[in-house]
Design a protein around this motif. Structure first.
Motif, short mmCIF file in Angstrom:
data_model
loop_
_atom_site.label_atom_id
_atom_site.label_comp_id
_atom_site.label_asym_id
_atom_site.label_seq_id
_atom_site.Cartn_x
_atom_site.Cartn_y
_atom_site.Cartn_z
N GLY A 13 5.10 10.28 -14.49
CA GLY A 13 6.28 9.92 -13.74
C GLY A 13 6.16 10.21 -12.26
N ASP A 14 4.92 10.29 -11.75
CA ASP A 14 4.67 10.56 -10.33
C ASP A 14 5.43 9.58 -9.45
N ILE A 15 6.05 10.08 -8.39
CA ILE A 15 6.88 9.22 -7.56
C ILE A 15 6.07 8.15 -6.83
N GLY A 16 4.88 8.50 -6.34
CA GLY A 16 4.10 7.56 -5.55
C GLY A 16 3.46 6.45 -6.35
N THR A 17 2.97 6.77 -7.53
CA THR A 17 2.22 5.79 -8.31
C THR A 17 3.02 5.16 -9.45
N VAL A 18 4.14 5.79 -9.82
CA VAL A 18 4.91 5.28 -10.97
C VAL A 18 6.33 4.87 -10.56
N LYS A 19 7.09 5.82 -10.05
CA LYS A 19 8.50 5.55 -9.80
C LYS A 19 8.73 4.54 -8.68
N LEU A 20 8.07 4.73 -7.54
CA LEU A 20 8.29 3.82 -6.42
C LEU A 20 7.90 2.38 -6.74
N PRO A 21 6.72 2.12 -7.32
CA PRO A 21 6.41 0.74 -7.68
C PRO A 21 7.47 0.12 -8.60
N ALA A 22 7.96 0.91 -9.56
CA ALA A 22 8.99 0.38 -10.48
C ALA A 22 10.28 0.08 -9.74
N TRP A 23 10.69 0.98 -8.84
CA TRP A 23 11.92 0.76 -8.08
C TRP A 23 11.79 -0.46 -7.16
N ILE A 24 10.63 -0.60 -6.52
CA ILE A 24 10.43 -1.73 -5.60
C ILE A 24 10.44 -3.05 -6.36
N ARG A 25 9.78 -3.09 -7.51
CA ARG A 25 9.78 -4.31 -8.32
C ARG A 25 11.21 -4.66 -8.75
N ALA A 26 11.96 -3.64 -9.19
CA ALA A 26 13.32 -3.89 -9.66
C ALA A 26 14.21 -4.37 -8.51
N TYR A 27 14.03 -3.81 -7.33
CA TYR A 27 14.88 -4.19 -6.19
C TYR A 27 14.55 -5.60 -5.71
N THR A 28 13.27 -5.91 -5.58
CA THR A 28 12.88 -7.21 -5.01
C THR A 28 12.89 -8.33 -6.05
N GLY A 29 12.65 -7.96 -7.32
CA GLY A 29 12.51 -8.98 -8.35
C GLY A 29 11.24 -9.79 -8.21
N LYS A 30 10.25 -9.24 -7.46
CA LYS A 30 9.01 -9.96 -7.20
C LYS A 30 7.85 -9.33 -7.97
N ASP A 31 6.85 -10.18 -8.24
CA ASP A 31 5.63 -9.72 -8.89
C ASP A 31 4.66 -9.28 -7.80
N LEU A 32 4.63 -7.98 -7.53
CA LEU A 32 3.86 -7.44 -6.40
C LEU A 32 2.62 -6.70 -6.89
N GLU A 33 1.62 -6.62 -6.03
CA GLU A 33 0.40 -5.86 -6.32
C GLU A 33 0.46 -4.56 -5.52
N PHE A 34 0.28 -3.43 -6.20
CA PHE A 34 0.34 -2.13 -5.53
C PHE A 34 -1.04 -1.50 -5.46
N CYS A 35 -1.37 -0.95 -4.28
CA CYS A 35 -2.61 -0.22 -4.07
C CYS A 35 -2.26 1.19 -3.60
N LEU A 72 0.85 -1.20 0.00
CA LEU A 72 0.00 0.00 0.00
C LEU A 72 0.88 1.24 0.00
N LEU A 73 0.68 2.13 -0.99
CA LEU A 73 1.40 3.40 -1.05
C LEU A 73 0.43 4.53 -0.75
N CYS A 74 0.77 5.36 0.25
CA CYS A 74 -0.15 6.37 0.76
C CYS A 74 0.41 7.78 0.59
N GLU A 75 -0.41 8.67 0.05
CA GLU A 75 -0.09 10.09 -0.03
C GLU A 75 -0.94 10.82 1.00
N GLY A 76 -0.36 11.78 1.70
CA GLY A 76 -1.12 12.54 2.68
C GLY A 76 -1.90 13.68 2.07
N CYS A 77 -1.63 14.02 0.81
CA CYS A 77 -2.34 15.11 0.15
C CYS A 77 -2.98 14.58 -1.13
N THR A 78 -3.63 15.47 -1.86
CA THR A 78 -4.36 15.06 -3.07
C THR A 78 -3.90 15.89 -4.27
#
Length: 419
Positions: free
Chosen positions: A327-349, A315-321
């Motif tokens: 290329g948003d960091i919360g919805t685009v960059k972080l999921p890509a970085w986490i997938r690349a680091y873990t090498g796992k097929d993860l589900e992001f919410c 779960l990725l949470c933003e405190g604002c709207t």
């Protein structure tokens, strides 16, 4: 927003709670001397929380919050009650407003119990006191004592009671004095916290690396950058602000090494490589994790990245709207970085703003933004939700530093961390 104005997250949040027609909106209007909330004899006039930032003497900069009635009915009413309880999670001081003609209800007592569990300073406000004026004095005193006794518990601290009439404007000054006293107690602790001022010294030289954020309004810096600069200046240190593109060239021209470098998390790796190893380095996000009181858990949460497996939910949470950019960091960059680091097929919410799920059992990790738009009480509520359900929680900057192998360097300026 100017550097001199007080951000909403730094204001004391004052919440008005109670049943429908208890007079919550009238009390808030009487306290502020303004018609901030709509007042009507019809039940349920306030259907959504009402927020208003203002300077209120003698209270200072505050966020006033009016809420729907606790006894609202039906499926829509239950959603409104839920919204009222969500406001409690960010409340620094709670005013529980009751109608003298009706006395305390089951809903009032349940909310008061919840306020005490959350350790929120509270005033019990009995409104419409003028309705008791025609009673004999001994009967009036007995009725008041009976109403107050509903909130007295054996061994519990004595609650604070205030009797007023919002309609007649009586007792309002006494109410404001009680509020000011509670705010002084809360502010004395809050004012001891610093973003960075307690780890730097007068005369220090601090470089802030600030990429131009497309999500920020034209001509402005984002809030964490503004607040950090202000804190550096108040310490008596010097702040040099530079884009990431000119950072290395600036270091070469300065003629001396900075005492500290603070960078945006999105360029953390690059700035780390360009910063001499003997220079302290951290990020705005890590500073705010510490400022909001969640840095130690955030470090532990980042290490939980190693335990993720295929199919796990994050779960990725933003405190604002804010408006999501390409290329948003919360919805685009972080999921890509986490997938690349873990090498796992993860589900992001994803969640944003006030929407934070109370049920987190389906997630293996919660990754939160820096929380610059949330006050400390709201951030700690979210952290406690995760901890109570044994779900690790970290924040953007801490996780990015961990994945890039520079977390230990990024927290070195805080000394030994007692985890």
């Amino acid at each position: 927003m100017s550097l001199s104005s007080t951000p909403a997250s730094e204001r004391m949040h004052i919440g008005f709670f109670g049943k429908r027609n208890a007079g919550k909106s009238s009390v808030m209007n009487a306290v502020t001397g303004q018609d901030l909330a709509i007042v009507s004899a019809q039940k349920g006039t306030t259907t959504d929380p009402v927020y208003k930032t203002m300077e209120l003497l003698p209270l200072g900069p505050v966020m006033m919050m009016d809420t729907p009635g606790l006894d609202d009915e039906g499926s829509l009413g239950s959603l409104r009650v839920k919204k009222a309880y969500q406001v409690l999670n960010k409340t620094d001081i709670a005013l529980l407003v009751m109608d003298c003609a009706c006395g305390p209800s089951k809903e009032d007592q349940e909310l008061f119990a919840g306020i005490r569990r959350k350790n929120i300073p509270c005033l019990l406000v009995f409104n419409k006191e003028d309705l008791l004026d025609d009673l004999p004095e001994d009967v009036r005193k007995e009725k008041k004592r009976e109403m107050e006794d509903c909130f007295r518990e054996a061994g519990a601290a004595e609650p604070s009671f205030v009797w007023i009439s919002a309609g007649k404007k009586t007792g309002i000054e006494a109410l404001k004095e009680h509020m000011a006293h509670l705010l002084d107690q809360e502010n004395s602790e809050k004012n001891q916290r610093r973003i960075v001022g307690d780890v730097i010294h007068p005369g220090d030289f601090v470089v802030l690396v600030v990429p131009i954020d497309k999500a920020a309004p034209k001509g402005r810096l984002i809030l964490p950058q503004q607040q950090t600069i202000r804190d550096i200046l108040e310490t008596g240190a010097a702040a040099v602000v530079v884009r990431d593109l000119e950072y290395q060239e600036t270091l070469e021209k300065l003629g001396r090494k900075p005492d500290l470098v603070i960078t945006d998390s999105q360029v953390f790796e690059r700035v780390s490589k360009e910063t001499p190893k003997d220079v302290l380095l951290t990020s705005f996000s890590i500073l705010f994790a510490r400022y909001k009181g969640i840095l130690f858990p955030a470090v532990r949460g980042a290490r939980a990245l190693e335990t993720l497996q295929d199919g796990d939910r994050v779960l990725l949470c933003e405190g604002c709207t804010h408006h999501r950019q390409c290329g948003d960091i919360g919805t685009v960059k972080l999921p890509a970085w986490i997938r690349a680091y873990t090498g796992k097929d993860l589900e992001f919410c994803f969640t944003s703003g006030t929407e934070f799920p109370g049920e987190l059992g389906g997630y293996r990790l919660v990754v939160h933004c820096g929380g610059c738009m949330l006050n400390e009480r709201e951030m700690n509520y979210r952290l406690n939700c995760a901890q109570d359900q044994n779900v690790p929680m970290t924040n953007y900057g801490t996780l990015i530093a961990y994945m890039q192998g520079i977390l230990e360097r990024s927290i070195r300026l805080f000394g030994k961390m007692d985890e």
